[in-house]
Design a protein around this motif. Structure first.
Motif, short mmCIF file in Angstrom:
data_model
loop_
_atom_site.label_atom_id
_atom_site.label_comp_id
_atom_site.label_asym_id
_atom_site.label_seq_id
_atom_site.Cartn_x
_atom_site.Cartn_y
_atom_site.Cartn_z
N ALA A 88 58.97 49.52 39.72
CA ALA A 88 58.04 48.79 40.48
C ALA A 88 57.11 48.00 39.27
N PRO A 89 57.29 46.75 38.95
CA PRO A 89 56.30 46.10 38.17
C PRO A 89 54.96 45.65 38.68
N VAL A 90 54.43 46.91 39.04
CA VAL A 90 53.09 46.54 40.03
C VAL A 90 51.97 46.33 39.35
N GLY A 91 50.72 45.92 39.75
CA GLY A 91 49.70 45.87 39.18
C GLY A 91 49.05 44.38 39.19
N THR A 92 47.92 44.22 38.29
CA THR A 92 47.04 42.93 38.39
C THR A 92 47.20 42.37 36.98
N VAL A 93 47.57 41.02 36.64
CA VAL A 93 47.75 40.50 35.37
C VAL A 93 46.68 39.48 35.48
N SER A 94 45.60 39.27 34.33
CA SER A 94 45.01 38.19 34.30
C SER A 94 45.44 37.26 33.30
N MET A 95 45.42 35.99 33.68
CA MET A 95 46.13 34.87 32.78
C MET A 95 44.80 33.80 32.65
N ALA A 96 44.63 33.62 31.38
CA ALA A 96 43.68 32.35 31.13
C ALA A 96 44.68 31.30 30.60
N MET A 97 44.38 30.10 31.21
CA MET A 97 45.52 28.94 31.08
C MET A 97 44.89 27.65 30.67
N LEU A 98 45.54 27.05 30.00
CA LEU A 98 45.17 25.39 29.76
C LEU A 98 45.58 24.77 30.77
N PRO A 99 44.73 24.27 31.54
CA PRO A 99 44.70 23.47 33.06
C PRO A 99 45.98 22.39 32.68
N SER A 100 46.00 21.73 31.72
CA SER A 100 47.01 20.57 31.79
C SER A 100 48.49 21.14 31.91
N ALA A 101 48.73 22.45 31.00
CA ALA A 101 49.81 22.96 31.15
C ALA A 101 50.21 24.12 32.23
N ALA A 102 49.31 24.68 32.78
CA ALA A 102 49.28 25.53 33.97
C ALA A 102 49.85 24.34 35.15
N THR A 103 49.51 23.03 35.08
CA THR A 103 49.73 22.57 36.17
C THR A 103 51.09 22.30 36.65
N LEU A 135 40.77 34.71 23.39
CA LEU A 135 40.75 34.88 24.93
C LEU A 135 41.66 36.32 25.11
N VAL A 136 42.43 36.52 24.23
CA VAL A 136 43.36 37.75 24.54
C VAL A 136 42.36 38.98 24.53
N ALA A 137 41.19 39.04 24.18
CA ALA A 137 40.56 40.51 24.32
C ALA A 137 40.12 40.35 26.00
N ASP A 138 40.00 39.40 26.83
CA ASP A 138 39.70 39.49 27.94
C ASP A 138 40.94 39.34 29.12
N HIS A 139 41.97 38.86 28.64
CA HIS A 139 42.98 38.40 29.34
C HIS A 139 44.35 39.21 28.98
N ASP A 140 45.39 39.34 29.88
CA ASP A 140 46.66 39.79 29.49
C ASP A 140 47.57 38.80 28.99
N VAL A 141 47.46 37.59 29.59
CA VAL A 141 48.31 36.36 28.95
C VAL A 141 47.24 35.29 28.78
N VAL A 142 47.47 34.37 27.57
CA VAL A 142 46.61 33.20 27.44
C VAL A 142 47.90 32.18 27.13
N LEU A 143 47.70 31.24 28.07
CA LEU A 143 48.56 30.09 28.02
C LEU A 143 47.84 29.14 27.26
N ALA A 144 48.43 28.99 25.95
CA ALA A 144 47.98 28.09 24.77
C ALA A 144 48.88 26.92 24.44
N HIS A 145 48.34 26.09 23.58
CA HIS A 145 49.44 25.11 22.82
C HIS A 145 49.18 24.75 21.75
N SER A 146 50.12 24.25 20.96
CA SER A 146 49.95 23.63 19.50
C SER A 146 50.84 22.54 19.37
#
Length: 297
Positions: A88-103, A135-146
């Motif tokens: 069971a991969p249960v739990g809460t995951v916090s993700m910080a997201m670049l809006p244009s990629a998250a779209t 941002l990784v200090a406050d979130h489990d996953v950070v959606l970034a770009h380069s």
């Protein structure tokens, strides 16, 4: 050896001050200072020392903070094995997201992970490439770009997963003199007015590439973060811009054309602290991101 004290030292190393640790962990600065003193007594060593108006870690403090990263990764790995044992991969995951990629990624990801019983808490952020790592200090996953296929600048030492390359095109108003062409040359764009992005954002590197290719300085009338606002200004004839192909709507006064001779395209990554990447719920979110990215490409 109290693991909580190790984690406190890691927080201090990452955030740089007692006040920053207090704000991030919902404690008072005096409580954090007191806990640092307790940790020093436990370890029998001076862990922080004065530096200007604040404090910094001593050599002993830095050693223990680095060790805390390894301990956190080991704990997360045990938790992941326990999740696997329970299936069971249960739990809460916090993700910080670049809006244009998250779209183009988030709609499918949300539906997928919710069906798996994972609560995904999303936070939209739009920062310069160098700022994603913090941002990784406050979130489990950070959606970034380069702009390159390498991990985003500043993320060395973090876990990173390359998700997708999204082409960046030149956005023009429908009635523009170049709108009828299938592709554009840098020399055709040097006399245009531009709607740019803030310096340090990957899209700005395309403008810099045009300048290097032509030896000319571009006229950037505005520097804005919001792609929807940039689209509206371009469609209204206030300039041209660099915009992402997957999420820029065309046919409403705006067209996209690829650019030749200059590297374009932004690479989207999922970036995490290595201990957080061990969580089974985080790995499940990553799997969903990879699938959504493949479908968008």
């Amino acid at each position: 050896m109290d693991v909580r004290h190790l984690m406190l030292l890691r927080d201090f190393a990452e955030r740089g001050s007692v006040h920053a640790v207090a704000a991030a962990t919902h404690r008072t600065p005096s409580a954090v200072s007191q806990q640092l003193k307790v940790a020093a007594r436990e370890f029998g060593a001076v862990l922080v020392e004065p530096s200007g108006r604040g404090l910094r870690l001593t050599e002993a403090g830095r050693l223990l903070a680095a060790g805390a990263t390894e301990v956190a990764a080991a704990i997360a790995q045990v938790e992941a094995h326990w999740d696997e044992f329970r299936a069971a991969p249960v739990g809460t995951v916090s993700m910080a997201m670049l809006p244009s990629a998250a779209t183009f990624l988030l709609p499918a990801v949300l539906a997928d992970v919710q069906a798996a019983g994972i609560e995904l808490r999303c936070h939209d952020v739009d920062v310069a490439e160098l700022e994603f790592a913090a941002l990784v200090a406050d979130h489990d996953v950070v959606l970034a770009h380069s702009l390159t296929a390498d991990a985003p600048a500043g993320t060395r030492g973090l876990a990173g997963v390359h998700l997708v390359r999204e082409p960046l095109d030149i956005a023009l108003p429908e009635g523009h003199r170049l709108a009828g062409q299938t592709a554009l040359e840098p020399s055709e764009l040097v006399d245009e007015d531009w709607i740019g992005v803030p310096t340090g954002f990957p899209f700005d590197a395309v403008l810099q590439g045009i300048e290097r290719r032509t030896g000319r300085t571009l006229t950037v009338r505005q520097r804005l973060k919001d792609n929807r606002l940039i689209e509206a200004l371009v469609a209204a004839g206030h300039g041209i811009a660099v915009l992402p192909r997957f999420t820029t709507p065309t046919g409403r006064g705006l067209v996209l054309r690829p650019l030749r001779q200059v590297p374009t395209g932004r690479h989207v990554f999922a970036v995490m602290r290595r201990d957080k990447a061990e969580r089974r719920a985080v790995r499940r979110v990553l799997q969903s991101l990879v699938r959504a990215a493949a479908a968008a490409a």
